[in-house]
Design a protein around this motif. Structure first.
Motif, PDB file in Angstrom:
ATOM      1  N   GLU A  41      14.379  64.699  30.302  1.00  0.00           N
ATOM      2  CA  GLU A  41      14.901  63.376  29.962  1.00  0.00           C
ATOM      3  C   GLU A  41      16.423  63.324  29.926  1.00  0.00           C
ATOM      4  O   GLU A  41      16.999  62.247  29.819  1.00  0.00           O
ATOM      5  CB  GLU A  41      14.367  62.937  28.585  1.00  0.00           C
ATOM      6  N   ARG A  42      17.084  64.473  30.002  1.00  0.00           N
ATOM      7  CA  ARG A  42      18.528  64.492  29.772  1.00  0.00           C
ATOM      8  C   ARG A  42      19.308  63.824  30.895  1.00  0.00           C
ATOM      9  O   ARG A  42      20.363  63.244  30.654  1.00  0.00           O
ATOM     10  CB  ARG A  42      19.000  65.944  29.576  1.00  0.00           C
ATOM     11  N   ARG A  43      18.795  63.883  32.115  1.00  0.00           N
ATOM     12  CA  ARG A  43      19.494  63.209  33.212  1.00  0.00           C
ATOM     13  C   ARG A  43      19.507  61.700  32.983  1.00  0.00           C
ATOM     14  O   ARG A  43      20.508  61.027  33.230  1.00  0.00           O
ATOM     15  CB  ARG A  43      18.836  63.565  34.535  1.00  0.00           C
ATOM     16  N   ARG A  44      18.382  61.155  32.520  1.00  0.00           N
ATOM     17  CA  ARG A  44      18.326  59.714  32.232  1.00  0.00           C
ATOM     18  C   ARG A  44      19.223  59.368  31.054  1.00  0.00           C
ATOM     19  O   ARG A  44      19.955  58.364  31.082  1.00  0.00           O
ATOM     20  CB  ARG A  44      16.882  59.300  31.925  1.00  0.00           C
ATOM     21  N   VAL A  45      19.190  60.197  30.015  1.00  0.00           N
ATOM     22  CA  VAL A  45      20.015  59.945  28.830  1.00  0.00           C
ATOM     23  C   VAL A  45      21.487  59.911  29.192  1.00  0.00           C
ATOM     24  O   VAL A  45      22.238  59.023  28.749  1.00  0.00           O
ATOM     25  CB  VAL A  45      19.740  61.026  27.762  1.00  0.00           C
ATOM     26  N   ASP A  74      27.006  65.766  34.017  1.00  0.00           N
ATOM     27  CA  ASP A  74      26.710  66.110  32.628  1.00  0.00           C
ATOM     28  C   ASP A  74      25.219  66.356  32.436  1.00  0.00           C
ATOM     29  O   ASP A  74      24.800  67.372  31.862  1.00  0.00           O
ATOM     30  CB  ASP A  74      27.163  64.976  31.697  1.00  0.00           C
ATOM     31  N   GLY A  75      24.404  65.398  32.899  1.00  0.00           N
ATOM     32  CA  GLY A  75      22.965  65.552  32.738  1.00  0.00           C
ATOM     33  C   GLY A  75      22.410  66.753  33.483  1.00  0.00           C
ATOM     34  O   GLY A  75      21.524  67.451  32.983  1.00  0.00           O
ATOM     35  N   GLN A  76      22.928  67.009  34.684  1.00  0.00           N
ATOM     36  CA  GLN A  76      22.442  68.146  35.459  1.00  0.00           C
ATOM     37  C   GLN A  76      22.806  69.470  34.791  1.00  0.00           C
ATOM     38  O   GLN A  76      21.989  70.390  34.717  1.00  0.00           O
ATOM     39  CB  GLN A  76      23.040  68.105  36.869  1.00  0.00           C
TER      40      GLN A  76
END
Length: 471
Positions: free
Chosen positions: A144-148, A384-386
């Motif tokens: 979920e971190r890429r979406r966040v 950042d998300g990646q």
């Protein structure tokens, strides 16, 4: 839903209900909205504050330098501390520091007091950034971190685009003090948004905390950032930045010696050994370097050629507005094509900078600004998300802080080098420096061996397996 520590590396450190996860993210995003205004607003308020407050005029630039220097110096320490304490409480404390210093800055009796308050605000901002990332990564699994971070990119991009306009509007309504009060009020709301949320406190790491390394690292970064900031500002004689760079070198040398002797160094070098994490950190620093250089170079290229002052406004809009409207789309696009997206954007920025070395026609300038703006908008928050998808949840604060420190360091170096080249060879040459950094980052990311897309990826192990605390 019960709160607890989960052993799986693919799961969040804490399980929360959907409503509480959204509250955690909303509080972090509200705090993130403060950063662009705090920086652009302070920059816009410097002349007015310098004229209105007693004290040496040479202290004016330090209103910004003190904030930036202390923010950079405290970020890594704040990240390590956030992971070792109640994440939500640490985040709230940082926002309260920002709120209090914002109010007191408006009441500052003189420039020395204002500079001191801005330095404290920089430490509070580091606590906000590190604490916010630590608590968000602790409740969101890697998938979920890429979406966040698409949401994070949208907030930061929107703040960047609207920050100068908002700052000028605030000064027109209430003068320079309002530029410090309003971000402080928003930070206070972010702190209030955490009321009722669990503390998100993990187990204490087994290793001792590297206090000496943290202090030396902070001193080295603060001295280096301040030196580069003063180097092209003309506010002090040449020997000032030189002395600061010598101090930074001495602290860095001592830091290397300390880090070799401690079992748990303050700098998480194991994260830097992850190719994707390292490559995306360089990529986002290069993109931000292109942005800050572009914000100073494009208006100078346009001035006197087209539309007078209006031309500069159009160019700045082309450069910044895409970062307001595109990050959420970029987050969806990055689910499967993150590495080609970021590599392509870096390459296009480099090519655009090269084209401007041979032409300064108005149409080319507008097209270049729009192209760079599009590249920045389509990658805002993506690196950042990646990168942070590779960081274990229990080390989210340290991972995000190291990522931010690397980005800020490369951004500062790029701006400093571009400013020096601009003085000698002109603004287009300064843009070429940023383009060269982007091309280097693109090659590094292309050569990185870790896949950036979805799916299981090897992750660095946690340094400890402490049991979960309660609230």
């Amino acid at each position: 839903m019960a709160l607890g520590l989960l052993p799986s590396r693919s799961a969040p450190l804490f399980t929360l209900s959907v409503r509480r996860r959204r509250r955690v993210l909303a509080a972090a995003l509200l705090s993130d909205a403060v950063f662009p205004l705090a920086i652009t607003g302070a920059t816009a308020a410097v002349p007015e504050a310098t004229d209105g407050l007693p004290g040496p005029a040479a202290l004016g630039p330090w209103t910004v330098l003190a904030y930036n220097g202390l923010f950079a110096a405290a970020l890594l320490l704040a990240g390590a501390t956030a992971d070792r304490t109640a994440r939500t409480r640490f985040f709230a404390a940082g926002n309260l520091v920002v709120a209090a210093t914002g109010l007191l800055s408006a009441l500052a009796p003189g420039l020395p007091a204002l500079v001191a308050l801005r330095a404290v605000a920089g430490v509070g901002a580091a606590m906000c950034a590190a604490g916010g990332s630590s608590m968000v990564l602790a409740v969101h699994p890697p998938g979920e971190r890429r979406r966040v971070y698409g949401y994070v990119g949208a907030v930061l991009g929107g703040g960047l685009a609207l920050g100068p306009v908002v700052a000028q509007g605030l000064m027109a309504v209430g003068g320079w003090p309002l530029v410090f009060v309003v971000p402080g009020a928003v930070a206070a709301l972010a702190a209030l948004a955490t009321l009722g949320l669990p503390g998100l406190r993990g187990g204490e790491p087994a290793e001792g905390f590297d206090r000496a390394g943290a202090v030396l690292f902070g001193l080295a970064v603060a001295a280096a950032v301040t030196a580069f900031g003063l180097g092209f500002g003309g506010a002090v004689p040449w020997w000032g930045p030189v002395c600061l760079l010598l101090a930074a070198t001495a602290c860095a040398t001592a830091l290397v010696r300390v880090e070799r002797r401690v079992p748990a160094p303050v700098i998480p070098l194991d994260l830097l050994r992850i190719p994707a994490y390292r490559a995306y950190a360089v990529a986002t620093g290069a993109l931000m370097g292109m942005l800050v250089v572009g914000l100073t170079v494009f208006p100078r290229l346009v001035a006197g050629r087209v539309l007078g002052p209006g031309g500069a406004a159009v160019v700045l809009s082309l450069l910044t507005v895409p970062s307001t409207v595109l990050p959420l789309f970029a987050a969806r696009l990055a689910r499967r094509r993150a590495r080609p997206l970021v590599t392509g954007a870096l390459t296009v920025c480099a090519v655009t900078a090269a084209v401007l070395q041979v032409t300064d026609r108005p149409a080319a300038l507008f097209a270049a600004a729009g192209t760079v703006g599009l590249c920045l908008g389509l990658t805002e928050g993506v690196p950042d998300g990646q990168a942070l998808a590779h960081v274990p949840a229990e080390r989210g604060g340290a991972g995000a802080a190291l990522f931010g420190t690397a980005r800020m360091s490369l951004e500062t170096l790029t701006l400093s080098a571009a400013a020096g080249v601009t003085t000698t060879l002109g603004p287009a040459a300064g843009l070429a420096v940023a383009g060269t950094v982007c091309l280097t980052a693109a090659l590094l990311l292309h050569r990185s061996t870790r896949p950036a897309g979805p799916g299981p990826v090897p992750r660095v192990p946690a340094r400890s397996a402490g049991e979960a605390g309660g609230r």
